[in-house]
Design an enzyme around this catalytic site. Structure first.
Site, short mmCIF file in Angstrom:
data_model
loop_
_atom_site.label_atom_id
_atom_site.label_comp_id
_atom_site.label_asym_id
_atom_site.label_seq_id
_atom_site.Cartn_x
_atom_site.Cartn_y
_atom_site.Cartn_z
N ASP A 1 0.82 -1.23 0.00
CA ASP A 1 0.00 0.00 0.00
C ASP A 1 0.85 1.27 0.00
O ASP A 1 0.55 2.22 -0.72
CB ASP A 1 -1.07 0.00 1.11
CG ASP A 1 -0.55 -0.08 2.53
OD1 ASP A 1 0.67 -0.27 2.73
OD2 ASP A 1 -1.39 0.05 3.47
N GLU B 1 -2.38 8.39 12.46
CA GLU B 1 -1.26 7.46 12.67
C GLU B 1 0.08 8.15 12.41
O GLU B 1 1.02 8.01 13.18
CB GLU B 1 -1.38 6.25 11.73
CG GLU B 1 -2.58 5.40 11.96
CD GLU B 1 -2.33 4.24 12.93
OE1 GLU B 1 -1.19 4.06 13.39
OE2 GLU B 1 -3.31 3.53 13.22
N ASP C 1 -5.69 -0.19 5.99
CA ASP C 1 -6.51 -0.58 7.13
C ASP C 1 -7.68 0.38 7.34
O ASP C 1 -8.83 -0.03 7.54
CB ASP C 1 -5.65 -0.61 8.41
CG ASP C 1 -4.43 -1.50 8.25
OD1 ASP C 1 -4.39 -2.28 7.28
OD2 ASP C 1 -3.52 -1.40 9.09
N TYR D 1 9.07 -1.71 10.28
CA TYR D 1 8.10 -1.22 9.29
C TYR D 1 8.64 0.04 8.62
O TYR D 1 8.69 0.14 7.39
CB TYR D 1 6.77 -0.93 9.98
CG TYR D 1 5.64 -0.57 9.04
CD1 TYR D 1 4.76 -1.54 8.58
CD2 TYR D 1 5.45 0.74 8.59
CE1 TYR D 1 3.72 -1.22 7.72
CE2 TYR D 1 4.42 1.07 7.72
CZ TYR D 1 3.56 0.09 7.30
OH TYR D 1 2.54 0.41 6.43
C1 GLA Z 1 0.05 -2.43 8.47
C2 GLA Z 1 -0.23 -1.04 7.91
C3 GLA Z 1 -0.84 -1.12 6.50
C4 GLA Z 1 0.00 -2.02 5.60
C5 GLA Z 1 0.32 -3.35 6.28
C6 GLA Z 1 1.26 -4.20 5.48
O1 GLA Z 1 -1.17 -3.11 8.68
O2 GLA Z 1 -1.14 -0.36 8.74
O3 GLA Z 1 -0.95 0.16 5.95
O4 GLA Z 1 1.17 -1.39 5.17
O5 GLA Z 1 0.87 -3.17 7.57
O6 GLA Z 1 0.69 -4.58 4.29
#
Ligand code: GLA
Length: 386
Positions: A36, A159, A171, A221
Site C-alpha cells: 500500500d 497514525e 486498514d 516497518y
Molecule cells: C500495516 C499497515 C498497512 C499495511 C500493512 C502491510 O497493517 O497499517 O498500511 O502497510 O501493515 O501490508
C-alpha cells in the site's frame, strides 16, 4: 459482537444522556502485503470484530472519552490540541479529531465511550477500527457528513502525525468502506476500489492469531518503507518515469535488479511481485478459483518471509501447519508482520478439524496458544440503528 444495549446503558449511567452508536470493523488482508505504501494494490476484507464508539454532542468544545475496556478516561479541547505521540490510546482519538478538523470538518465537543472486540496487537487493525469509529461518531454527532475516503485519510494522518506510525492507507480504507460478502481490491495510488465477491459457502476465511507481537514491528516497518524508497531512487536512474515501485514491472525489475544493493533488491522483488500476485488473486477470486487464490497466498508468504523478512517463527509455524493440512487452500501472514495473525482459506467442511490441528500443533511447536477465528467478509463502518 458488542452488546449495543449494554453499551447504551453504560453511557447513560456515566454521562446521564442518550448516545448514538457507531461501529467500525477490524480487517484481514487476503493478499497484497506491504504494497500500500508503494502505491500498489491490496485485497483486504472487513472481519466480524469491531470497535463501537457511543457518542453524544456537547455544547462546548471539549471531548471526553472513556475507554471502557481499559477502565480509563481522558479529555481534550478541540481548540487547544495536546502534544502528539504520548504513547497512549488518546493519540488515536485526539489524532483523528484534529485530522478531521485540519481537513475543514468543523467538529463540536462530544462525550464518548469506546469498546472493542478486535484483539489489540493481533494484526487485525484494532487501531484503524478505533480511528474510524471515533471519526465517524464525532463527525455525525456534529452534523457533518464526511466522505468515507476522507475519513480513512484522516485516520491515516492520525497514525502518521499523532501516533508516529508511517502506515499505508489499507486498514483505514477497508474499515471505512468494506461491504458484506466482498473483499476490496484497492488501488492505493488513485484510491479507486472494486468489490470482489467472496463466496464463503464452501470456503472459510480463517484467521489464526499467534498471540505474539515482537518489539521490532514498528521500527522495522519504517525501515522497509525507507528501503523501498531507496530502490525507487536507484531504479529512477534507468527508469526515469517511475514514481513508486508500483510503476516497475516484473520484467523491468529482472532486467535491472543487479543495480540494487542487498537487501534493497529483495525488498523490491517482494513488492513488485506482490502487486502482480494481488491482481492475479483478485481475478482468480472473481472466477471463484479459490485454489489459485490459495497458491498465490502461499507464494506471498514465502516472499514476505525470505525477501521482505517481516515474518517470524510463530507465523511461519502457523503457515506450515496449514500447508500440511489437506483442506487448506493457502495460508500467509497478514498485516505488518513480526507477530500478529495468519489468514487461511480452508474448505468449509474441514474447519473444525483445522481448528483442532492448529491449536494442538502450534502449542506443541511453540508452547503458546493460538486463537482461531472464522470470519465472514463484513460491512465497513456505520451507525448502529435499532
Ligand atoms: C500495516 C499497515 C498497512 C499495511 C500493512 C502491510 O497493517 O497499517 O498500511 O502497510 O501493515 O501490508
Amino acid at each position: 459482537m458488542i452488546d449495543a444495549d449494554a453499551l447504551r446503558e453504560t453511557f447513560r449511567s456515566r454521562y446521564g444522556r442518550e448516545a448514538r452508536l457507531f461501529r467500525a470493523p477490524g480487517r484481514v488482508n487476503l493478499i497484497g502485503e506491504h504494497t500500500d505504501y508503494n502505491d500498489g494494490f491490496v485485497l483486504p476484507m472487513a472481519i466480524d470484530r469491531e470497535t463501537v464508539a457511543a457518542a453524544a454532542p456537547r455544547a462546548d468544545r471539549r471531548v471526553r472519552v472513556c475507554a471502557l475496556d481499559l477502565g480509563e478516561e481522558a479529555e481534550f479541547d478541540l481548540d487547544r490540541p495536546g502534544a502528539p505521540r504520548r504513547g497512549r490510546w488518546l493519540d488515536y482519538v485526539e489524532g483523528v479529531a484534529q485530522s478531521l478538523a485540519g481537513r475543514g470538518v468543523r467538529l463540536g465537543g462530544a462525550d464518548l465511550a469506546v469498546t472493542s472486540s478486535v484483539p489489540p496487537g493481533s494484526g487485525l487493525s484494532s487501531s484503524a477500527a478505533l480511528e474510524i469509529s471515533v471519526g465517524l461518531a464525532l463527525a455525525t454527532v456534529s452534523d457533518k457528513e464526511v466522505p468515507r475516503v476522507e475519513l480513512a485519510l484522516a485516520g491515516q494522518e492520525a497514525e502518521h502525525v499523532w501516533v508516529g506510525a508511517m502506515v499505508g492507507i489499507m486498514d483505514q480504507f477497508v474499515s471505512a468502506l468494506a461491504e458484506r460478502g466482498h473483499a476490496l481490491l484497492i488501488d492505493c495510488r488513485s484510491l479507486a476500489y472494486s468489490l470482489v465477491p467472496l463466496d464463503t459457502s464452501e470456503t472459510a476465511v480463517v484467521v489464526c492469531d499467534t498471540n505474539v507481537r515482537h518489539e521490532l514491528a514498528s521500527s522495522e516497518y519504517n525501515a522497509r518503507r525507507a528501503e523501498c524508497e531507496r530502490g525507487v531512487e536507484i531504479l529512477r536512474g534507468v527508469l526515469p518515469k517511475i514514481a513508486a515501485l508500483r510503476d516497475v514491472s516484473v520484467g523491468e525489475l529482472e532486467r535491472y535488479e543487479t543495480l540494487l544493493p542487498e537487501p534493497v533488491r529483495r525488498r523490491c522483488r517482494h513488492v513488485v511481485n506482490e502487486n502482480e500476485r494481488t491482481l492475479a488473486a483478485a481475478a482468480a477470486l472473481r472466477r471463484r478459483d479459490l485454489w489459485e487464490v490459495g497458491r498465490l497466498m502461499d507464494r506471498s508468504h514465502r516472499s514476505l518471509r525470505d525477501d521482505y523478512e517481516v515474518s517470524c517463527h510463530e507465523l511461519d509455524v502457523l503457515v506450515e501447519i496449514a500447508g500440511n493440512f489437506g483442506g487448506a487452500m493457502g495460508a500467509r501472514m497478514t498485516g505488518g508482520g513480526f507477530g500478529g495473525s495468519t489468514v487461511n482459506l480452508v474448505r468449509r467442511d474441514a474447519v473444525d478439524e483445522f481448528r483442532e490441528t492448529v491449536s494442538s500443533e502450534y502449542n506443541r511447536a511453540t508452547g503458546r496458544r493460538a486463537s482461531v477465528l472464522v470470519s465472514e467478509p463484513g460491512d465497513g463502518a456505520g451507525e448502529i440503528l435499532d
